[in-house]
Scaffold this motif. Structure first.
Motif, PDB file in Angstrom:
ATOM      1  N   THR A  96       0.832  -1.198   0.000  1.00  0.00           N
ATOM      2  CA  THR A  96       0.000   0.000   0.000  1.00  0.00           C
ATOM      3  C   THR A  96       0.867   1.248   0.000  1.00  0.00           C
ATOM      4  O   THR A  96       1.971   1.238   0.549  1.00  0.00           O
ATOM      5  CB  THR A  96      -0.933   0.052   1.220  1.00  0.00           C
ATOM      6  OG1 THR A  96      -0.143   0.085   2.409  1.00  0.00           O
ATOM      7  CG2 THR A  96      -1.847  -1.153   1.262  1.00  0.00           C
ATOM      8  N   LEU A  97       0.340   2.306  -0.604  1.00  0.00           N
ATOM      9  CA  LEU A  97       1.024   3.584  -0.647  1.00  0.00           C
ATOM     10  C   LEU A  97      -0.007   4.687  -0.610  1.00  0.00           C
ATOM     11  O   LEU A  97      -0.935   4.690  -1.419  1.00  0.00           O
ATOM     12  CB  LEU A  97       1.864   3.700  -1.926  1.00  0.00           C
ATOM     13  CG  LEU A  97       2.603   5.016  -2.155  1.00  0.00           C
ATOM     14  CD1 LEU A  97       3.660   5.211  -1.089  1.00  0.00           C
ATOM     15  CD2 LEU A  97       3.223   5.050  -3.545  1.00  0.00           C
ATOM     16  N   SER A  98       0.138   5.611   0.325  1.00  0.00           N
ATOM     17  CA  SER A  98      -0.768   6.762   0.410  1.00  0.00           C
ATOM     18  C   SER A  98       0.030   8.034   0.151  1.00  0.00           C
ATOM     19  O   SER A  98       1.097   8.216   0.743  1.00  0.00           O
ATOM     20  CB  SER A  98      -1.410   6.833   1.796  1.00  0.00           C
ATOM     21  OG  SER A  98      -2.229   5.705   2.024  1.00  0.00           O
ATOM     22  N   ILE A 120       6.227   3.992  -7.124  1.00  0.00           N
ATOM     23  CA  ILE A 120       5.843   2.608  -6.853  1.00  0.00           C
ATOM     24  C   ILE A 120       6.979   1.715  -7.346  1.00  0.00           C
ATOM     25  O   ILE A 120       7.455   1.881  -8.472  1.00  0.00           O
ATOM     26  CB  ILE A 120       4.526   2.262  -7.563  1.00  0.00           C
ATOM     27  CG1 ILE A 120       3.420   3.198  -7.088  1.00  0.00           C
ATOM     28  CG2 ILE A 120       4.138   0.807  -7.302  1.00  0.00           C
ATOM     29  CD1 ILE A 120       2.128   3.085  -7.879  1.00  0.00           C
ATOM     30  N   ASN A 121       7.393   0.806  -6.487  1.00  0.00           N
ATOM     31  CA  ASN A 121       8.558  -0.019  -6.790  1.00  0.00           C
ATOM     32  C   ASN A 121       8.192  -1.464  -7.072  1.00  0.00           C
ATOM     33  O   ASN A 121       7.151  -1.957  -6.642  1.00  0.00           O
ATOM     34  CB  ASN A 121       9.539   0.023  -5.617  1.00  0.00           C
ATOM     35  CG  ASN A 121      10.083   1.397  -5.384  1.00  0.00           C
ATOM     36  OD1 ASN A 121      10.674   1.997  -6.278  1.00  0.00           O
ATOM     37  ND2 ASN A 121       9.860   1.945  -4.198  1.00  0.00           N
ATOM     38  N   GLY A 176      -7.812  10.555  -9.336  1.00  0.00           N
ATOM     39  CA  GLY A 176      -8.074   9.516 -10.329  1.00  0.00           C
ATOM     40  C   GLY A 176      -6.940   8.512 -10.480  1.00  0.00           C
ATOM     41  O   GLY A 176      -7.112   7.489 -11.148  1.00  0.00           O
ATOM     42  N   ASP A 177      -5.826   8.781  -9.845  1.00  0.00           N
ATOM     43  CA  ASP A 177      -4.700   7.836  -9.888  1.00  0.00           C
ATOM     44  C   ASP A 177      -4.853   6.737  -8.841  1.00  0.00           C
ATOM     45  O   ASP A 177      -4.095   5.764  -8.855  1.00  0.00           O
ATOM     46  CB  ASP A 177      -3.376   8.570  -9.668  1.00  0.00           C
ATOM     47  CG  ASP A 177      -3.041   9.539 -10.782  1.00  0.00           C
ATOM     48  OD1 ASP A 177      -2.428  10.595 -10.497  1.00  0.00           O
ATOM     49  OD2 ASP A 177      -3.403   9.258 -11.947  1.00  0.00           O
ATOM     50  N   THR A 233       0.401  -2.968  -5.901  1.00  0.00           N
ATOM     51  CA  THR A 233       0.475  -1.958  -4.852  1.00  0.00           C
ATOM     52  C   THR A 233      -0.779  -1.107  -4.931  1.00  0.00           C
ATOM     53  O   THR A 233      -1.123  -0.604  -6.001  1.00  0.00           O
ATOM     54  CB  THR A 233       1.701  -1.040  -5.027  1.00  0.00           C
ATOM     55  OG1 THR A 233       2.882  -1.785  -4.778  1.00  0.00           O
ATOM     56  CG2 THR A 233       1.645   0.138  -4.049  1.00  0.00           C
ATOM     57  N   GLN A 234      -1.455  -0.961  -3.803  1.00  0.00           N
ATOM     58  CA  GLN A 234      -2.641  -0.113  -3.736  1.00  0.00           C
ATOM     59  C   GLN A 234      -2.197   1.323  -3.482  1.00  0.00           C
ATOM     60  O   GLN A 234      -1.632   1.629  -2.431  1.00  0.00           O
ATOM     61  CB  GLN A 234      -3.567  -0.574  -2.612  1.00  0.00           C
ATOM     62  CG  GLN A 234      -4.743   0.352  -2.346  1.00  0.00           C
ATOM     63  CD  GLN A 234      -5.769   0.350  -3.467  1.00  0.00           C
ATOM     64  OE1 GLN A 234      -6.314  -0.697  -3.797  1.00  0.00           O
ATOM     65  NE2 GLN A 234      -6.034   1.506  -4.056  1.00  0.00           N
ATOM     66  N   LEU A 235      -2.444   2.198  -4.451  1.00  0.00           N
ATOM     67  CA  LEU A 235      -2.129   3.620  -4.301  1.00  0.00           C
ATOM     68  C   LEU A 235      -3.398   4.361  -3.901  1.00  0.00           C
ATOM     69  O   LEU A 235      -4.425   4.264  -4.585  1.00  0.00           O
ATOM     70  CB  LEU A 235      -1.580   4.199  -5.601  1.00  0.00           C
ATOM     71  CG  LEU A 235      -1.336   5.714  -5.607  1.00  0.00           C
ATOM     72  CD1 LEU A 235      -0.232   6.081  -4.633  1.00  0.00           C
ATOM     73  CD2 LEU A 235      -1.010   6.211  -7.012  1.00  0.00           C
TER      74      LEU A 235
END
Lengths: 112, 113
Positions: free
Chosen positions: B10-12, B21-22, B83-84, B107-109
């Protein structure tokens, strides 16, 4: 803009039944694929199809699975005798140049 | 065996910030690496690809970097927008294969207002 379409959007079936998932790839595309995605997991390759034959298949794609391109527009995935673990989203993809695959919206298959 | 995986599930990020994002991969015999975006209830959508003989490629608001020495791929999104918000998958195409995609785990952004 042309797009890949899939029907049905949701299919519920009983264990042991046969299902056919349908896809209409983009019209000038030459390479066709089926992938599946179990809920919450990554997308997994099932099979690729080119020049009217299977070009590659994964270990998931066993004898219970088959694909067909019965006419110039449709591309189908058949599961002969469904199992509970076949429950997943099934995505069709097509491409003309292989490195930019266009995915359909998917069919959610629920096996009860 | 072939394996494509992601460092973070996850990434916020704040709206307007840049996102990175890696992705790590283990198979050296890949021709192409691709990033896909998947919104809830939809199929994966192509974002950008990079050939294995390149180390950087830019698109509209996105940049992909490839480091073959450490087998690392990253996707940079500039000025992240609501929207990303989606799950981002890296994928690879193995040399000599039927060009099927091998996907990483995603990965959940989440873009915060």
């Amino acid at each position: 803009e042309p797009e890949v379409t899939q029907t049905p959007s949701h299919q519920v079936t009983q264990m042991g039944q046969e299902v056919i998932l349908r896809c209409v790839p983009i019209s000038n595309h030459l390479y066709f694929y089926w992938y599946r995605q179990i809920l919450g997991q990554k997308v997994e390759f099932l099979v690729s199809f080119y020049n009217n034959e299977i070009s590659e298949k994964s270990e998931i794609f066993d004898d219970q699975f088959s694909v067909e391109r019965p006419d110039g527009s449709n591309f189908t995935l058949k599961i002969r005798s469904t199992k509970l673990e076949d429950s997943a989203m099934y995505f069709c993809a097509s491409t003309v140049k292989a490195y930019e695959q266009y995915f359909g919206p998917g069919t959610r298959l629920t096996v009860t | 065996g072939e394996s494509v995986g992601l460092h973070l599930p996850t990434l916020s990020v704040q709206e307007g910030d840049n996102s990175i994002i890696n992705c790590a991969y283990s198979n050296s015999a890949s021709d192409y690496f691709i990033w896909y975006k998947q919104e809830s209830g939809k199929g994966p959508q192509f974002i950008i690809d990079i050939r294995s003989n390149m180390d950087k490629r830019q698109g509209q608001r996105v940049t992909v970097l490839l480091n073959k020495t450490v087998k690392h791929l990253s996707l940079q999104i500039a000025a992240t927008q609501p929207g990303d918000s989606a799950v981002y998958f890296c994928a690879e195409i193995l040399s000599g294969s039927a060009r099927q995609l091998t996907f990483g785990s995603g990965t959940q952004l989440t873009v915060l207002p």
